[in-house]
Enzyme design. Structure first.
Site, short mmCIF file in Angstrom:
data_model
loop_
_atom_site.label_atom_id
_atom_site.label_comp_id
_atom_site.label_asym_id
_atom_site.label_seq_id
_atom_site.Cartn_x
_atom_site.Cartn_y
_atom_site.Cartn_z
N CYS A 1 0.81 -1.22 0.00
CA CYS A 1 0.00 0.00 0.00
C CYS A 1 0.84 1.26 0.00
CB CYS A 1 -0.95 -0.01 1.20
SG CYS A 1 -2.10 -1.40 1.16
N HIS B 1 -2.82 7.04 3.85
CA HIS B 1 -3.31 5.81 3.23
C HIS B 1 -4.57 5.35 3.97
CE1 HIS B 1 -3.83 1.81 1.87
NE2 HIS B 1 -3.39 1.26 2.98
N ASN C 1 -10.03 -0.03 1.60
CA ASN C 1 -8.58 0.03 1.39
C ASN C 1 -8.28 -0.38 -0.05
OD1 ASN C 1 -5.84 -0.44 1.26
ND2 ASN C 1 -5.70 -1.46 3.25
N1 COA Z 1 -17.48 -8.78 12.10
C1 COA Z 1 -17.67 -9.11 13.39
N2 COA Z 1 -16.67 -9.51 14.19
C2 COA Z 1 -15.43 -9.53 13.65
C3 COA Z 1 -15.17 -9.18 12.34
C4 COA Z 1 -16.26 -8.81 11.54
N3 COA Z 1 -16.13 -8.44 10.25
N4 COA Z 1 -13.84 -9.31 12.10
C5 COA Z 1 -13.29 -9.71 13.24
N5 COA Z 1 -14.25 -9.86 14.19
C6 COA Z 1 -14.10 -10.28 15.56
C7 COA Z 1 -12.89 -11.15 15.78
O1 COA Z 1 -13.19 -12.50 15.46
C8 COA Z 1 -12.67 -10.95 17.27
O2 COA Z 1 -13.56 -11.77 17.98
P1 COA Z 1 -13.12 -12.49 19.35
O3 COA Z 1 -12.79 -11.35 20.29
O4 COA Z 1 -14.32 -13.27 19.71
O5 COA Z 1 -11.92 -13.31 18.97
C9 COA Z 1 -13.10 -9.50 17.51
O6 COA Z 1 -13.89 -9.14 16.36
C10 COA Z 1 -11.94 -8.52 17.60
O7 COA Z 1 -11.04 -8.82 16.55
P2 COA Z 1 -9.74 -7.95 16.35
O8 COA Z 1 -8.99 -8.48 15.16
O9 COA Z 1 -9.02 -7.80 17.64
O10 COA Z 1 -10.43 -6.56 15.98
P3 COA Z 1 -9.75 -5.17 15.74
O11 COA Z 1 -10.39 -4.16 16.56
O12 COA Z 1 -8.25 -5.25 15.76
O13 COA Z 1 -10.17 -4.87 14.23
C11 COA Z 1 -9.24 -4.94 12.03
C12 COA Z 1 -9.79 -5.73 13.20
C13 COA Z 1 -8.80 -5.91 10.95
C14 COA Z 1 -10.35 -4.06 11.48
C15 COA Z 1 -8.08 -4.06 12.54
O14 COA Z 1 -7.19 -4.86 13.28
C16 COA Z 1 -7.33 -3.45 11.41
O15 COA Z 1 -7.86 -2.60 10.70
N6 COA Z 1 -6.05 -3.79 11.25
C17 COA Z 1 -5.24 -3.22 10.20
C18 COA Z 1 -5.64 -3.77 8.89
C19 COA Z 1 -4.93 -3.07 7.78
O16 COA Z 1 -4.86 -1.89 7.78
N7 COA Z 1 -4.42 -3.84 6.80
C20 COA Z 1 -3.79 -3.32 5.64
C21 COA Z 1 -2.60 -2.52 5.98
S1 COA Z 1 -2.09 -1.64 4.57
#
Ligand code: COA
Length: 335
Positions: A119, A246, A276
Site C-alpha cells: 500500500c 493511506h 482500502n
Molecule cells: N465482524 C464481526 N466480528 C469480527 C469481524 C467482523 N467483520 N472481524 C473480526 N471480528 C471479531 C474477531 O473475530 C474478534 O472476535 P473475538 O474477540 O471473539 O476473537 C473481535 O472481532 C476482535 O477482533 P480484532 O482483530 O481484535 O479486531 P480489531 O479491533 O483489531 O479490528 C481490524 C480488526 C482488521 C479491522 C483491525 O485490526 C485493522 O484494521 N487492522 C489493520 C488492517 C490493515 O490496515 N491492513 C492493511 C494494511 S495496509
C-alpha cells in the site's frame, strides 16, 4: 531513508491527477448477507460502508489505463516520457503492467515498469519518478497506483473481506522548480522484512493478515515517517493544512493524526466509500478531495502510507492549482 534534495533547485512537480473506480459497489449490507458480521461492526471498527469491486471484465491494467487517461485529459505541458505503475495485484507475473499501459495510451517506446511496495507503492512511485527526473531520463513522468485488493481475501474470512476494494489513481509529475506549488519535498521511505508475515498472500483468495499487529505498526510507522518528512521539508507539523493518509482504517488514520497533533478536521478521508484500495489509496483520496474542494490549492499537504512488506513512507507538497479540467469528474468515479 530520505532521498537527497535535487540539485539546482529542480523538483518533480505534480501537474495533473486522475482516478478510476469500478462501477459496481458492495455495501456492508451485501456482506452481512453472506458473512457472520454486521454493518455496525464494520463501520465502527474500520469506517467503511461500501467498496468498489471490479468484475472479471475490468482488469488491473484497465483501471490503470482509465486513471492515467483521466490525468492526461487536461492536456500536458510536455509529452509523458516515462511511466511507473505501482501495484501488488498485476494481471500476471510477467510481463509487467506498465509497458502495455504505455502502448494503450499511445506512448510506445518510453521507459515503463512496475514497482511492488504494497500500500506504500504510490509513494515509492513518486520517489522513483522524482529520481527519473533528477537523473535526466525524463522531464515528465506518469505515476499510477492501482490495485484489485478485493480479490485477495478468502471470501469466507469476515476479518479481511470487509476491508478491501479496487481502484486506481494517477498523477503526472513534470520537471519544475523546488519553490513552486506542487513540488515534491524529500520523500521518506522505509521497509522491514522481518514483518513480512503480518500481511501476505500467496495467491488471490489466500490473504493472511495479523490485524492487531498491522494496526499498531501502521500507526507507528506512518507517524514516524510523517515527522521525518515534515522535518525534511522544514515544516512544523502545526503548519500542516491537510493530512492525506493511506486509507487502511479510519481508526488508524485518526490515531496517526492524534500522534502528530494534527486536528481531525485537517485529516482527509474517503475510506467510507472505497475501503482500502492499496497503492491506489492516496491518489484516489487526493483526486476525490480536490474535486470536492476539501483539498485546495495552497494547502500544505502531508501524504503518508504503510503496507505489506512491511513498507512505509511520507512526503509533503503544497497542493497545486490544477485546472478544473484536470480534476476527475464524479469524484473519481469511472465514466
Ligand atoms: N465482524 C464481526 N466480528 C469480527 C469481524 C467482523 N467483520 N472481524 C473480526 N471480528 C471479531 C474477531 O473475530 C474478534 O472476535 P473475538 O474477540 O471473539 O476473537 C473481535 O472481532 C476482535 O477482533 P480484532 O482483530 O481484535 O479486531 P480489531 O479491533 O483489531 O479490528 C481490524 C480488526 C482488521 C479491522 C483491525 O485490526 C485493522 O484494521 N487492522 C489493520 C488492517 C490493515 O490496515 N491492513 C492493511 C494494511 S495496509
Amino acid at each position: 531513508m530520505t532521498a537527497a534534495p535535487q540539485p539546482d533547485g529542480q523538483a518533480a512537480v505534480v501537474c495533473a491527477i486522475g482516478a478510476a473506480l469500478p462501477p459496481r459497489t458492495v455495501s456492508n449490507a451485501d456482506l452481512t448477507a453472506r458473512l457472520d458480521t454486521t454493518d455496525e461492526w464494520i463501520r465502527s471498527r474500520t469506517g467503511i460502508t461500501r467498496r468498489h469491486v471490479a468484475g472479471a471484465d475490468l482488469s488491473t491494467t484497465d483501471l490503470v489505463v482509465r486513471a492515467a487517461a483521466q490525468a492526461l485529459a487536461g492536456g500536458e505541458p510536455a509529452p509523458v516520457q516515462a511511466l511507473v505503475v505501482a501495484t501488488t495485484t498485476p494481471d500476471q507475473c510477467c510481463p509487467a503492467t506498465a509497458p502495455a499501459v504505455a502502448t494503450r495510451l499511445g506512448l510506445t517506446g518510453i521507459p515503463a515498469f512496475d514497482i511492488a511496495a504494497g500500500c506504500t507503492g504510490f509513494l515509492y512511485g513518486l520517489a522513483t519518478a522524482a529520481g527519473l527526473i533528477a537523473a535526466g531520463t525524463a522531464r515528465t513522468v506518469l505515476v499510477i497506483g492501482a490495485d484489485r485488493l478485493a480479490a485477495l481475501p478468502d471470501p469466507g474470512d469476515r476479518a479481511t473481506v470487509p476491508l478491501f476494494g479496487d481502484g486506481a489513481g494517477a498523477v503526472v509529475l513534470r520537471c519544475g522548480s523546488a519553490d513552486e506549488a506542487g513540488a515534491l519535498r524529500p520523500v521518506v521511505l522505509g521497509s522491514d522484512g522481518s514483518g513480512a508475515d503480518l500481511i501476505r498472500a500467496s495467491r488471490p483468495g489466500a490473504l493472511h493478515m495479523d490485524g492487531a499487529d498491522v494496526f499498531r505498526h501502521a500507526v507507528d510507522r506512518m507517524s514516524t515517517a510523517s515527522r521525518q518528512a515534515a522535518t525534511a521539508a522544514g515544516w512544523d507539523l502545526t503548519e500542516v493544512d491537510r493530512l492525506a493518509p493511506h486509507q487502511a482504517n479510519s481508526r488508524i488514520t485518526s490515531f496517526v493524526a492524534r500522534q502528530l497533533g494534527i486536528p481531525d478536521g485537517r485529516r482527509l478521508g474517503n475510506i467510507a466509500e472505497v475501503g482500502n484500495t492499496g497503492a491506489a489509496s492516496i491518489p484516489l483520496l487526493l483526486a476525490q478531495t480536490a474535486a470536492e474542494g476539501r483539498l485546495e490549492p495552497g494547502h500544505r499537504t502531508l501524504l503518508t502510507a504503510f503496507g505489506a512488506g512491511l513498507t512505509w513512507g511520507a512526503v509533503t507538497l503544497i497542493w497545486p492549482d490544477l485546472s478544473p479540467a484536470r480534476l476527475p469528474e464524479g469524484a473519481g468515479h469511472d465514466r
